[in-house]
Design a protein around this motif. Structure first.
Motif, PDB file in Angstrom:
ATOM      1  N   VAL A   1       0.846  -1.199   0.000  1.00 40.55           N
ATOM      2  CA  VAL A   1       0.000   0.000   0.000  1.00 40.55           C
ATOM      3  C   VAL A   1       0.882   1.250   0.000  1.00 40.55           C
ATOM      4  O   VAL A   1       0.630   2.216  -0.727  1.00 40.55           O
ATOM      5  N   LYS A   2       1.938   1.240   0.821  1.00 39.90           N
ATOM      6  CA  LYS A   2       2.875   2.367   0.820  1.00 39.90           C
ATOM      7  C   LYS A   2       3.483   2.556  -0.566  1.00 39.90           C
ATOM      8  O   LYS A   2       3.636   3.677  -1.049  1.00 39.90           O
ATOM      9  N   ALA A   3       3.839   1.435  -1.205  1.00 39.55           N
ATOM     10  CA  ALA A   3       4.442   1.500  -2.539  1.00 39.55           C
ATOM     11  C   ALA A   3       3.462   2.092  -3.546  1.00 39.55           C
ATOM     12  O   ALA A   3       3.855   2.902  -4.394  1.00 39.55           O
ATOM     13  N   TYR A   4       2.210   1.696  -3.452  1.00 43.40           N
ATOM     14  CA  TYR A   4       1.194   2.204  -4.378  1.00 43.40           C
ATOM     15  C   TYR A   4       1.108   3.727  -4.318  1.00 43.40           C
ATOM     16  O   TYR A   4       0.999   4.397  -5.346  1.00 43.40           O
ATOM     17  N   PHE A   5       1.182   4.270  -3.113  1.00 43.48           N
ATOM     18  CA  PHE A   5       1.012   5.712  -2.954  1.00 43.48           C
ATOM     19  C   PHE A   5       2.319   6.505  -2.986  1.00 43.48           C
ATOM     20  O   PHE A   5       2.321   7.668  -3.394  1.00 43.48           O
ATOM     21  N   TYR A   6       3.425   5.882  -2.549  1.00 42.37           N
ATOM     22  CA  TYR A   6       4.636   6.684  -2.357  1.00 42.37           C
ATOM     23  C   TYR A   6       5.892   6.133  -3.033  1.00 42.37           C
ATOM     24  O   TYR A   6       6.970   6.686  -2.840  1.00 42.37           O
ATOM     25  N   GLY A   7       5.755   5.087  -3.825  1.00 44.58           N
ATOM     26  CA  GLY A   7       6.924   4.580  -4.537  1.00 44.58           C
ATOM     27  C   GLY A   7       7.409   3.246  -3.997  1.00 44.58           C
ATOM     28  O   GLY A   7       7.113   2.868  -2.862  1.00 44.58           O
ATOM     29  N   TYR A   8       8.201   2.565  -4.796  1.00 44.49           N
ATOM     30  CA  TYR A   8       8.507   1.153  -4.570  1.00 44.49           C
ATOM     31  C   TYR A   8       9.889   0.878  -3.978  1.00 44.49           C
ATOM     32  O   TYR A   8      10.346  -0.264  -3.962  1.00 44.49           O
TER      33      TYR A   8
END
Length: 209
Positions: free
Chosen positions: A157-164
């Motif tokens: 979820v963090k990756a979806y919004f703020y990068g991978y």
């Protein structure tokens, strides 16, 4: 083309209820930062009707799209009877991710990988499918992302919004890029074998940390 304001009171009500679902998601999220700024952006996004007749074939038949070029959600006038909370909420998630990626499309943009994750986030809101009850075309692909979500827990979820970057610290960027390509072309020759191999490798590696 032929862009206009929403005229249907029914669709206006659906937009309002969809926005309410999204605002609840933002307020309840443990991942999103600067929530007040996100709320301001989402609340002010215009939603308009338009004809999609001259759009590329992969866009012309869809019900709605968030345009990153002008920060507007467009409803396909030809699909106006199919407008529902699911459709609107899905586009609000795209808009939210655009905002959290500093007003850019963000990693993997509108790839199938990103679209399915967007739809899975949408499903978590339990939005209405409307009178027609037409389910999302991305739903059959959910099982392909279940292992990914299970493996990376809240990180996805963090990756979806703020990068991978955090995911790249566990598995290589090249492998994530390959996974995205596999999903984009799933059903083509060797796609299932490639999918299985990369998922098994990730599970073998990540669970050793």
């Amino acid at each position: 083309t032929d862009i206009s304001e929403i005229t249907s009171q029914k669709n206006k009500n659906i937009i309002d209820s969809s926005l309410s679902l999204i605002l609840d998601y933002i307020n309840d999220s443990d991942v999103l930062k600067d929530k007040s700024e996100i709320i301001d952006f989402i609340s002010e996004i215009p939603i308009k009707e338009a004809d999609f007749d001259n759009a590329p074939s992969d866009i012309g038949d869809i019900g709605a799209i968030f345009s990153d070029e002008d920060e507007v959600i467009y409803l396909n006038r030809a699909q106006s009877e199919s407008v529902c909370e699911w459709m609107i909420s899905h586009e609000y998630f795209h808009a939210m991710a655009y905002f959290t990626h500093n007003n850019e499309l963000g990693t993997y943009g509108y790839n199938t990988f990103n679209e399915v994750l967007t739809d899975m986030l949408t499903s978590s809101l339990n939005p209405s499918l409307g009178d027609n009850g037409i389910e999302s075309g991305y739903k059959p692909l959910y099982p392909l992302l279940y292992p990914y979500i299970n493996l990376f827990k809240d990180i996805w979820v963090k990756a979806y919004f703020y990068g991978y970057d955090e995911i790249y610290s566990k598995v290589s960027k090249d492998e994530v890029d390959l996974f995205v390509i596999i999903l984009e072309n799933f059903g083509e020759e060797n796609s299932l074998e490639l999918y299985n191999n990369i998922i098994l490798k990730w599970y073998a590696n990540v669970y050793t940390y």
